[in-house]
Write an enzyme that holds these catalytic residues in place. Structure first.
Site, PDB file in Angstrom:
ATOM      1  CG  HIS A 250      -6.254   0.358   4.999  1.00  0.00           C
ATOM      2  ND1 HIS A 250      -4.837  -0.261   5.017  1.00  0.00           N
ATOM      3  CD2 HIS A 250      -6.736  -0.002   5.727  1.00  0.00           C
ATOM      4  CE1 HIS A 250      -4.946  -1.036   5.911  1.00  0.00           C
ATOM      5  NE2 HIS A 250      -6.088  -0.758   6.792  1.00  0.00           N
TER       6      HIS A 250
ATOM      7  CD  GLU B 175      -2.892  -1.011   2.317  1.00  0.00           C
ATOM      8  OE1 GLU B 175      -2.797  -0.067   3.124  1.00  0.00           O
ATOM      9  OE2 GLU B 175      -3.846  -1.988   2.351  1.00  0.00           O
TER      10      GLU B 175
END
Length: 611
Positions: free
Chosen positions: A304, A280
């Site tokens: 997220h 990420e």
């Protein structure tokens, strides 16, 4: 006591003349509500956008580090953090923190395991319904000026089976929400309580092999561990029924992204909803599996956002900031990742005894090693009597005792003795602590009693019918040299010392103390008081401790597995000519004053103790 960092965490290295406020570094964005709590007593530095090298350069000045998911708390960063007591992760996962390295250095790692439970569960249900009814695709289509009702027909979730991997806090909330939508719930979790699952209308199955074939929607709520990495790959996804759908709002990497993409492209899966990725932000290479998943028409993706609600951000920020305040004030960690779990009921019981046991350890080191000119014992029997013996975990007490023993003789800079690393410290320093419990109520006027017996390394002493040490007339003379004894209790959460070797006493275990061993004769108190007064030392209080125990009474309460009776009441001998005079004074006393008490005050020995 107003001394900070004296219960489970290491000393900050500040003297009473340096009232510097602790410093906290916050390199990421946290809710202002939590930071406002800290700023009342702590200096908070918000330094966003720091590189790894910049973090290592400035971290030595800080006592606490507050992070979310972006900052990587590496072993190198922790090694440079000489004053660091706690790393607080504002969220659940601690993938970005090197927990083993923190544990080795005695740095407590805390998280907020409950602050975003509701947010993560709601996001799971939102993705589930969005995926079932093609909401993102329909929204994009309509914004493009299209009206594609026939192409965007979805499915109802009522009557469908939701499979849950991991029936923890988030999994349970998801199960209850899904049950409200009319779904059938099945779950696989080797540690889940069958009674809790039944109460939540969850069919608890024994394994993934049993769960996967019955599932229409599969959601994952497990931590990212070595055992869960890649848990759902080609083989597992192939066991799902054709047309099933997968959700991951837990941690990236639990679902094999390559296998998930292949199942979507082959048509085996009808959809996927992904909130977390292995890396990420995801790899922007258009040929990567993550990039292809994001662009796939049957994959609903969010960046997220599981914990990204105003309420959750406030909750986790306040939670971890409260824990930072508690830990820096010497209180027990309530959500420590690298420490044993402490039940809430035990927390209330343990807190005053943590302070007591640390003070007993410190008292032993300062008093006995100074007055007897000894190197100190390395084997200790730590016995819990009465209500304190019923607690589920005594590890905080063990840690506090080791810290108390070692703090007066250790350079604490850059190293903390606490609940996280106490066993390692004890092993490295050759300290052996035998913990014992006696559930029989003590015969004293207090409900719980803790006794420390310090002795040379040898076999455990033989116990007589009353739990007292059996000894011959020959070795009775040497018993005082063999072992030292300290007992203590708590009254209204305040620690008190009730025994030092042969002497029965009761004094508050705090501040600067003078412990004078002298003959119990008239005028002794006046002589000592006069000498201290001439040195400008004020006496706050005084306690005289008579020799109420025989030399050979080692106070060894019966172990609960032995089923023996015990009595901890002192037995006053017929003649008592010696006593301890415990004086609470306003400051540390110079050595020449202590020498003067022995030379001119008729005191046999004296020690100055700060606890």
């Amino acid at each position: 006591s107003k001394l900070l960092f004296h219960q489970l965490i290491g000393a900050m290295g500040l003297s009473n003349n340096e009232p510097l406020r602790p410093k906290v570094l916050c390199p990421e964005t946290l809710s202002v509500d939590g930071l406002t709590l800290l700023r009342k007593t702590i200096d908070v530095d918000e330094r966003k956008g720091l590189s790894a090298e910049q973090l290592i350069e400035i971290i030595p000045a800080y006592d606490a580090l507050l992070v979310r998911s972006e900052t990587k708390v590496t072993a190198d960063l922790l090694a440079a953090a000489k004053k660091l007591k706690v790393v607080a992760r504002a969220g659940v996962g601690v993938d970005n923190v090197d927990v083993p390295a923190a544990t080795k250095l005695g740095v407590i790692v805390v998280n907020s395991p409950s602050g975003n439970i509701q947010a993560a569960a709601e996001h799971t249900i939102a993705l589930l319904l969005s995926m079932a009814r093609n909401v993102p695709d329909a929204c994009a289509s309509l914004k493009e000026g299209k009206w594609e009702r026939s192409r965007l027909v979805g499915v109802e979730v009522k009557g469908k089976t939701l499979g849950i991997i991991g029936l923890g806090k988030v999994g349970l909330v998801v199960a209850r929400m899904a049950h409200g939508l009319g779904m059938q719930i099945a779950a696989a979790d080797p540690y889940a309580s069958p009674s809790v699952a039944e109460a939540a209308n969850v069919n608890l199955v024994g394994s993934l092999v049993e769960l996967l074939p019955m599932t229409d929607f599969l959601t994952i709520h497990t931590p990212m561990l070595a055992s869960t990495k890649g848990m759902l790959s080609h083989g597992e996804i192939g066991q799902l029924k054709k047309g099933a759908r997968i959700l991951n709002v837990a941690r990236g990497g639990i679902v094999d992204e390559v296998a998930l993409l292949a199942a979507l492209e082959s048509g085996h899966l009808s959809g996927a909803a992904i909130d977390v990725f292995t890396v990420e932000p995801p790899n922007k290479d258009p040929e990567s599996a993550a990039a292809k998943l994001i662009s796939h028409p049957r994959c609903v993706c969010t960046p997220h956002l599981g914990a990204s609600t105003v309420e959750a951000q406030e909750n986790v920020s306040i939670d971890v900031c409260e824990q930072v305040l508690q830990i820096l004030a010497g209180e027990l960690p309530r959500s420590a990742v690298n420490a044993p779990i402490i039940l809430p009921a035990d927390h209330m019981t343990l807190q005053p005894f943590v302070a007591l046991v640390e003070k007993m350890g410190s008292l032993y080191t300062q008093h006995f090693t100074s007055t007897k000119k000894q190197s100190g014992r390395t084997t200790f029997d730590l016995t819990y009597e009465g209500e304190i013996s019923t607690i589920s975990s005594t590890k905080p007490l063990f840690a506090a005792f080791v810290k108390g023993l070692t703090s007066p003789i250790s350079d604490a800079e850059g190293f903390n003795v606490n609940i996280v690393n106490a066993e390692l410290v004890a092993k490295e320093r050759g300290i052996f602590v035998n913990e014992r419990k006696s559930r029989d109520p003590t015969t004293q006027a207090y409900s719980s009693l803790i006794t420390v017996v310090a002795r040379p390394p040898s076999r455990a002493p033989s116990l007589g019918p009353l739990g007292q040490t059996l000894s011959t007339e020959k070795d009775t003379r040497r018993s005082e040299d063999r072992q030292h004894i300290i007992s203590g209790y708590c009254s209204d959460k305040v620690p008190f010392i009730s025994r030092i070797d042969r002497f029965s006493t009761s004094f508050k275990a705090e501040g600067t103390l003078l412990i004078c061993h002298n003959y119990d004769s008239p005028g002794k108190i006046g002589v000592v008081g006069d000498l201290l007064g001439k040195a400008g030392v004020n006496i706050n209080y005084m306690s005289v401790a008579p020799a109420s125990y025989k030399n050979h009474e080692a106070h060894a309460p019966a172990l609960e597995q032995q089923g023996q009776q015990t009595s901890s009441a002192p037995q006053t001998p017929k003649e008592s000519t010696e006593a301890l005079m415990i004086l609470g004074v306003n400051r540390e006393v110079d050595k020449h004053v202590l020498d003067g008490l022995v030379e001119g005050g008729g005191v046999l020995s004296v020690s100055s103790v700060v606890i």
